[in-house]
Scaffold this motif. Sequence first.
Motif, short mmCIF file in Angstrom:
data_model
loop_
_atom_site.label_atom_id
_atom_site.label_comp_id
_atom_site.label_asym_id
_atom_site.label_seq_id
_atom_site.Cartn_x
_atom_site.Cartn_y
_atom_site.Cartn_z
N ILE A 200 0.86 -1.21 -0.07
CA ILE A 200 -0.09 0.07 0.10
C ILE A 200 0.99 1.16 -0.19
O ILE A 200 1.48 1.67 0.90
CB ILE A 200 -0.96 0.11 1.05
CG1 ILE A 200 -1.72 -1.23 1.40
CG2 ILE A 200 -2.01 1.10 1.15
CD1 ILE A 200 -2.47 -1.71 0.18
N ASP A 201 0.76 1.99 -0.96
CA ASP A 201 1.56 3.15 -1.29
C ASP A 201 0.66 4.51 -1.07
O ASP A 201 -0.18 4.71 -1.52
CB ASP A 201 2.02 3.51 -2.66
CG ASP A 201 3.00 4.57 -2.73
OD1 ASP A 201 3.25 5.49 -1.85
OD2 ASP A 201 3.56 4.85 -3.86
N VAL A 202 0.70 5.23 0.22
CA VAL A 202 -0.11 6.27 0.55
C VAL A 202 0.79 7.59 0.23
O VAL A 202 -0.11 8.68 0.51
CB VAL A 202 -0.21 6.31 2.33
CG1 VAL A 202 -0.95 4.77 2.40
CG2 VAL A 202 1.08 6.34 3.11
N ASP A 203 1.81 7.64 -0.24
CA ASP A 203 2.59 8.92 -0.75
C ASP A 203 2.12 9.39 -2.17
O ASP A 203 2.36 10.64 -2.31
CB ASP A 203 4.13 8.57 -0.55
CG ASP A 203 4.53 8.37 0.67
OD1 ASP A 203 3.77 8.66 1.83
OD2 ASP A 203 5.48 7.76 0.99
N ASN A 204 1.45 8.49 -2.81
CA ASN A 204 1.03 9.16 -3.94
C ASN A 204 -0.28 10.11 -3.85
O ASN A 204 -0.87 10.00 -2.74
CB ASN A 204 0.41 7.98 -4.91
CG ASN A 204 1.58 7.53 -5.85
OD1 ASN A 204 2.88 7.93 -5.90
ND2 ASN A 204 1.67 6.11 -5.84
N PRO A 205 -0.78 10.85 -4.76
CA PRO A 205 -1.85 11.63 -4.67
C PRO A 205 -3.04 10.91 -4.35
O PRO A 205 -4.06 11.19 -3.65
CB PRO A 205 -1.92 12.50 -5.98
CG PRO A 205 -0.51 12.65 -6.41
CD PRO A 205 0.22 11.27 -5.99
N VAL A 206 -3.06 9.70 -4.82
CA VAL A 206 -4.14 8.73 -4.77
C VAL A 206 -3.66 7.39 -4.28
O VAL A 206 -2.61 6.93 -4.70
CB VAL A 206 -5.02 8.43 -5.97
CG1 VAL A 206 -5.90 7.45 -6.10
CG2 VAL A 206 -5.41 9.47 -6.64
N LEU A 207 -4.32 7.04 -2.95
CA LEU A 207 -3.91 5.80 -2.44
C LEU A 207 -3.64 4.55 -3.43
O LEU A 207 -4.55 4.37 -4.37
CB LEU A 207 -4.66 5.29 -1.40
CG LEU A 207 -4.38 4.01 -0.59
CD1 LEU A 207 -4.97 4.11 0.82
CD2 LEU A 207 -5.07 2.82 -1.26
N THR A 208 -2.55 4.05 -3.63
CA THR A 208 -2.25 2.95 -4.55
C THR A 208 -1.80 1.68 -4.08
O THR A 208 -1.08 1.59 -3.07
CB THR A 208 -1.07 3.45 -5.47
OG1 THR A 208 -1.51 4.68 -6.09
CG2 THR A 208 -0.91 2.25 -6.60
N GLY A 230 4.39 -7.20 -11.78
CA GLY A 230 3.41 -6.44 -10.89
C GLY A 230 2.35 -5.81 -11.37
O GLY A 230 2.34 -5.52 -12.63
N ILE A 231 1.24 -5.65 -10.45
CA ILE A 231 0.14 -5.01 -10.87
C ILE A 231 -0.24 -3.77 -9.95
O ILE A 231 -0.19 -4.16 -8.72
CB ILE A 231 -1.00 -5.98 -10.77
CG1 ILE A 231 -0.76 -7.38 -11.58
CG2 ILE A 231 -2.47 -5.43 -11.10
CD1 ILE A 231 -1.79 -8.50 -11.34
N GLU A 232 -0.48 -2.70 -10.70
CA GLU A 232 -0.95 -1.57 -9.74
C GLU A 232 -2.55 -0.95 -10.07
O GLU A 232 -3.14 -1.30 -11.04
CB GLU A 232 -0.34 -0.14 -10.50
CG GLU A 232 -0.47 1.09 -9.88
CD GLU A 232 0.11 2.21 -10.41
OE1 GLU A 232 1.33 2.59 -9.87
OE2 GLU A 232 -0.31 2.57 -11.43
#
Length: 397
Positions: A200-208, A230-232
Amino acid sequence: MSRLKSKRALGQVVSVLIMIVIIIVTYLLFVRGSLVDTPKNYTVLEQEKELIQLDILSATYVGINNKQLIKVTENGIVAYDFDGEELWSDTLTLDNYIVRQREPYIAIANKMGNTITIFSDKGKQGEVVCQNPIAYFSINKNGSVAVIENLGDSHIVSAYDEKGNSLGVQRVSHVKAKNTGYPAAAEVSPNNELLLTSYIDVDNPVLTSNLLAIQIQKPKEEKIDNSLYGIEQKDNFIYEIEFIKDNEWVSIGDKWMTWYTMSGQEIARQENVLAYFSPYIVKASSYGDGFLPIISAKDLNKSTIHKQNELSYFNAKGEMFFNLKLDEPVTYFYANDKGVVLGQRNFFMGYNKMGIKLFEFNTSLDVSKVFYLPDRKAGIAVTKDKVILLKPKKERK
């Protein structure tokens, strides 16, 4: 005379109309499948006898594992048959522990501890000993364990077999590294060929959410960050990964669910399902077209704070093939290869994989869990201080 004939004619018309109404209602009920279950179609269970006692002052986990009754406490694990006779046991020193099951295996570890102990229906199989606190772990049907270790500013995701030996895969991720994120879930595939992790990447403008697949090599060689694909997924918090067949898996997110092949090819997607109960399957089916049961809460009446729950079944193609609207919120949910059991406070009921109702159990006791034994048409109920055998009313003497 004419009045008599008119009355007779009117009576005949009324009779014909009544027959037509009966035929239409019968068609709607039986042919169209609108007929609700009747007591003749399922088993009504009631309390038969006490099987084992539980210590009310001890944190106790009770489960069913491959035709055995399992009890876990701070002191260890005990297996019983369905008559309450002890089969085997092992000692453990536990505190705030977590249990993961995937029949016929059970993994037990203290929360943020360093050791995972693996059991099967035959007893202890092995241990996974980590150098860092364990933040998450899961187990598959072969006893292989996926582990997420917490190092503070980084995490290690790795995999082990049922004896505690490394499967030769390991990935280190740093929280502050670009496009990395926090690992939220990890699973070893049923064939032990793939380690899947959701970051879980919370640093992007949208949670990814980033799904990463690492291939488990044969022969086993230590490979670090040996990524296969990998799948985003943007704006979707993926908190669970479920293999519903040996070669197909589903990512479960707060916005949608996605079906994939082992090579990462997307099969289907279901949006706005809003899983209210995590669809953890204790034992996945080895036959058929896949079986993923979900308890969802699509509607929320804010004035009464009442969740409108639904039970839905999905196959490996992502198609819904059974749906049941529930009149009361679900407080308990259990799923295995035979079907599901759900509870609504003190009322419990079970359905098989085709959506056919199997049983119901209504009780005044403080029951937290109910398991169904289809081969015996019996059940197991768990309260704070005892485990109870349930039998059909018609079989009582």
